[in-house]
Design a protein around this motif. Structure first.
Motif, short mmCIF file in Angstrom:
data_model
loop_
_atom_site.label_atom_id
_atom_site.label_comp_id
_atom_site.label_asym_id
_atom_site.label_seq_id
_atom_site.Cartn_x
_atom_site.Cartn_y
_atom_site.Cartn_z
N ILE A 1 19.78 -27.83 -68.74
CA ILE A 1 18.40 -28.05 -69.17
C ILE A 1 17.94 -29.46 -68.78
CG2 ILE A 1 16.86 -28.25 -71.19
CD1 ILE A 1 18.64 -26.05 -72.51
N GLU A 2 18.81 -30.44 -69.00
CA GLU A 2 18.47 -31.82 -68.64
C GLU A 2 18.25 -31.97 -67.14
OE1 GLU A 2 20.03 -35.34 -71.54
OE2 GLU A 2 21.47 -34.56 -70.11
N GLU A 3 19.17 -31.42 -66.36
CA GLU A 3 19.08 -31.55 -64.90
C GLU A 3 17.87 -30.82 -64.33
OE1 GLU A 3 22.91 -30.34 -63.44
OE2 GLU A 3 23.87 -32.19 -64.11
N ALA A 4 17.46 -29.73 -64.97
CA ALA A 4 16.30 -28.97 -64.49
C ALA A 4 14.98 -29.66 -64.86
CB ALA A 4 16.33 -27.56 -65.07
N GLY A 5 15.05 -30.62 -65.79
CA GLY A 5 13.84 -31.34 -66.19
C GLY A 5 12.80 -30.48 -66.89
N ILE A 6 13.27 -29.46 -67.61
CA ILE A 6 12.33 -28.57 -68.32
C ILE A 6 11.51 -29.37 -69.33
CG2 ILE A 6 12.13 -26.58 -69.87
CD1 ILE A 6 14.75 -25.52 -68.68
N TYR A 7 12.19 -30.30 -70.01
CA TYR A 7 11.52 -31.18 -70.98
C TYR A 7 11.62 -32.60 -70.43
CZ TYR A 7 11.97 -27.01 -73.82
OH TYR A 7 11.90 -25.72 -74.27
N PRO A 8 10.60 -33.02 -69.64
CA PRO A 8 10.68 -34.29 -68.91
C PRO A 8 11.02 -35.50 -69.79
CG PRO A 8 8.68 -33.08 -68.32
CD PRO A 8 9.35 -32.32 -69.42
N GLU A 9 10.54 -35.51 -71.02
CA GLU A 9 10.84 -36.65 -71.90
C GLU A 9 12.20 -36.49 -72.57
OE1 GLU A 9 8.60 -39.25 -72.03
OE2 GLU A 9 7.61 -38.06 -70.49
N GLY A 10 12.89 -35.40 -72.28
CA GLY A 10 14.18 -35.15 -72.93
C GLY A 10 14.03 -34.81 -74.40
N GLU A 11 12.81 -34.39 -74.78
CA GLU A 11 12.55 -34.12 -76.20
C GLU A 11 12.79 -32.65 -76.52
OE1 GLU A 11 8.64 -35.55 -77.08
OE2 GLU A 11 9.18 -37.61 -76.58
N PHE A 12 14.06 -32.33 -76.72
CA PHE A 12 14.42 -30.97 -77.13
C PHE A 12 15.72 -31.04 -77.89
CE2 PHE A 12 16.79 -31.48 -73.21
CZ PHE A 12 17.96 -30.77 -73.41
N SER A 13 15.96 -30.04 -78.69
CA SER A 13 17.26 -29.92 -79.35
C SER A 13 17.80 -28.54 -79.03
CB SER A 13 17.14 -30.12 -80.86
OG SER A 13 16.30 -29.13 -81.42
N LEU A 14 19.11 -28.42 -79.04
CA LEU A 14 19.76 -27.18 -78.65
C LEU A 14 20.80 -26.79 -79.68
CD1 LEU A 14 20.39 -24.99 -76.50
CD2 LEU A 14 21.94 -26.63 -75.42
N GLU A 15 20.71 -25.56 -80.15
CA GLU A 15 21.71 -25.01 -81.07
C GLU A 15 22.29 -23.75 -80.43
OE1 GLU A 15 20.20 -24.25 -85.05
OE2 GLU A 15 18.77 -25.91 -84.80
N VAL A 16 23.60 -23.70 -80.34
CA VAL A 16 24.28 -22.51 -79.83
C VAL A 16 25.16 -21.98 -80.94
CG1 VAL A 16 25.91 -21.60 -78.13
CG2 VAL A 16 24.25 -23.33 -77.43
N SER A 17 24.95 -20.72 -81.31
CA SER A 17 25.77 -20.12 -82.36
C SER A 17 25.84 -18.62 -82.17
CB SER A 17 25.19 -20.44 -83.75
OG SER A 17 23.95 -19.80 -83.92
N SER A 18 26.65 -17.99 -82.99
CA SER A 18 26.64 -16.53 -82.99
C SER A 18 25.61 -16.09 -84.03
CB SER A 18 28.03 -15.98 -83.33
OG SER A 18 28.43 -16.43 -84.61
N PRO A 19 25.06 -14.88 -83.86
CA PRO A 19 24.10 -14.42 -84.87
C PRO A 19 24.81 -14.31 -86.22
CG PRO A 19 24.25 -12.88 -83.02
CD PRO A 19 25.32 -13.91 -82.84
N GLY A 20 24.12 -14.63 -87.29
CA GLY A 20 24.72 -14.51 -88.62
C GLY A 20 25.06 -13.05 -88.91
N ILE A 21 25.97 -12.85 -89.82
CA ILE A 21 26.41 -11.49 -90.16
C ILE A 21 25.24 -10.66 -90.70
CG2 ILE A 21 27.19 -11.98 -92.53
CD1 ILE A 21 29.11 -9.85 -89.98
N ASP A 22 24.21 -11.34 -91.23
CA ASP A 22 23.05 -10.63 -91.76
C ASP A 22 22.01 -10.30 -90.69
OD1 ASP A 22 22.61 -13.33 -91.44
OD2 ASP A 22 21.29 -13.50 -93.18
N GLU A 23 22.24 -10.77 -89.46
CA GLU A 23 21.31 -10.48 -88.36
C GLU A 23 21.53 -9.05 -87.87
OE1 GLU A 23 18.86 -12.40 -86.59
OE2 GLU A 23 19.03 -13.57 -88.44
N PRO A 24 20.46 -8.32 -87.62
CA PRO A 24 20.62 -6.95 -87.10
C PRO A 24 21.30 -6.94 -85.73
CG PRO A 24 18.36 -7.34 -87.83
CD PRO A 24 19.06 -8.66 -87.85
N LEU A 25 22.06 -5.88 -85.47
CA LEU A 25 22.69 -5.70 -84.16
C LEU A 25 21.58 -5.41 -83.15
CD1 LEU A 25 25.72 -3.44 -85.19
CD2 LEU A 25 25.60 -5.94 -85.08
N GLN A 26 21.69 -5.99 -81.96
CA GLN A 26 20.65 -5.80 -80.94
C GLN A 26 21.16 -5.13 -79.68
OE1 GLN A 26 18.26 -9.29 -80.12
NE2 GLN A 26 18.61 -10.08 -82.17
N LEU A 27 22.44 -5.32 -79.37
CA LEU A 27 22.97 -4.84 -78.10
C LEU A 27 24.08 -3.81 -78.31
CD1 LEU A 27 23.44 -8.36 -76.47
CD2 LEU A 27 21.48 -6.84 -76.19
#
Length: 156
Positions: free
Chosen positions: A63-89
């Motif tokens: 994301i940084e290298e692509a310059g999607i957010y030129p000011e670098g103003e973004f946050s990123l969270e990577v997680s698995s869906p919670g157990i209460d999240e509906p199945l999608q796939l």
């Protein structure tokens, strides 16, 4: 809308990262107006925290290298869906075979049972109604087209 383009870009980055990690797969990407990017990944045998950190670092760099957010103003969270999240796939359904699930149908009726099989177009659950000697167990075939949502039920 810029957010849709960013979601598409981030999904492309993730596909290239996940191509080297076949046990893991993308569930969804969401971006809040504050440029908070939430990525939900899952794995055929779960998603350990170390893998979340690994995917977060790799994706953050993309994301940084692509310059999607030129000011670098973004946050990123990577997680698995919670157990209460509906199945999608289908892949999420497959990893939950043998577990109790609750299916909400498109007409809002609900059925609970043990997920037995998952096919391209439908699932099979085993439901038990009644108690003791009056208990009746049946297998129910449910087309995906009739499912509004499915959640895994945690039994203690």
């Amino acid at each position: 809308m810029a957010t849709d383009n960013n979601i598409n870009l981030i999904e492309q980055f993730l596909q290239s990262i996940l191509a080297e990690e076949p046990l893991y797969f993308l569930v969804s990407v969401k971006i809040k107006p504050t440029n908070n990017i939430k990525v939900f990944l899952d794995g055929d045998s779960g998603l350990p925290i170390e893998k979340c950190v690994y995917f977060n670092r790799k994706l953050y760099k993309f994301i940084e290298e692509a310059g999607i957010y030129p000011e670098g103003e973004f946050s990123l969270e990577v997680s698995s869906p919670g157990i209460d999240e509906p199945l999608q796939l289908i892949r999420q359904y497959q990893k939950n075979i043998g577990r109790t699930i609750q299916v909400v149908f498109t007409d809002d009726t609900i059925k609970e049972g043990v997920l037995e099989t998952v096919a391209e177009a439908d699932i099979m659950i085993q439901c038990t109604t009644g108690k003791g000697k009056k208990a009746v167990t049946e297998q129910v075939l449910i087309p995906f087209s009739n499912i509004k949502s499915t959640t895994v039920q945690i039994k203690f």
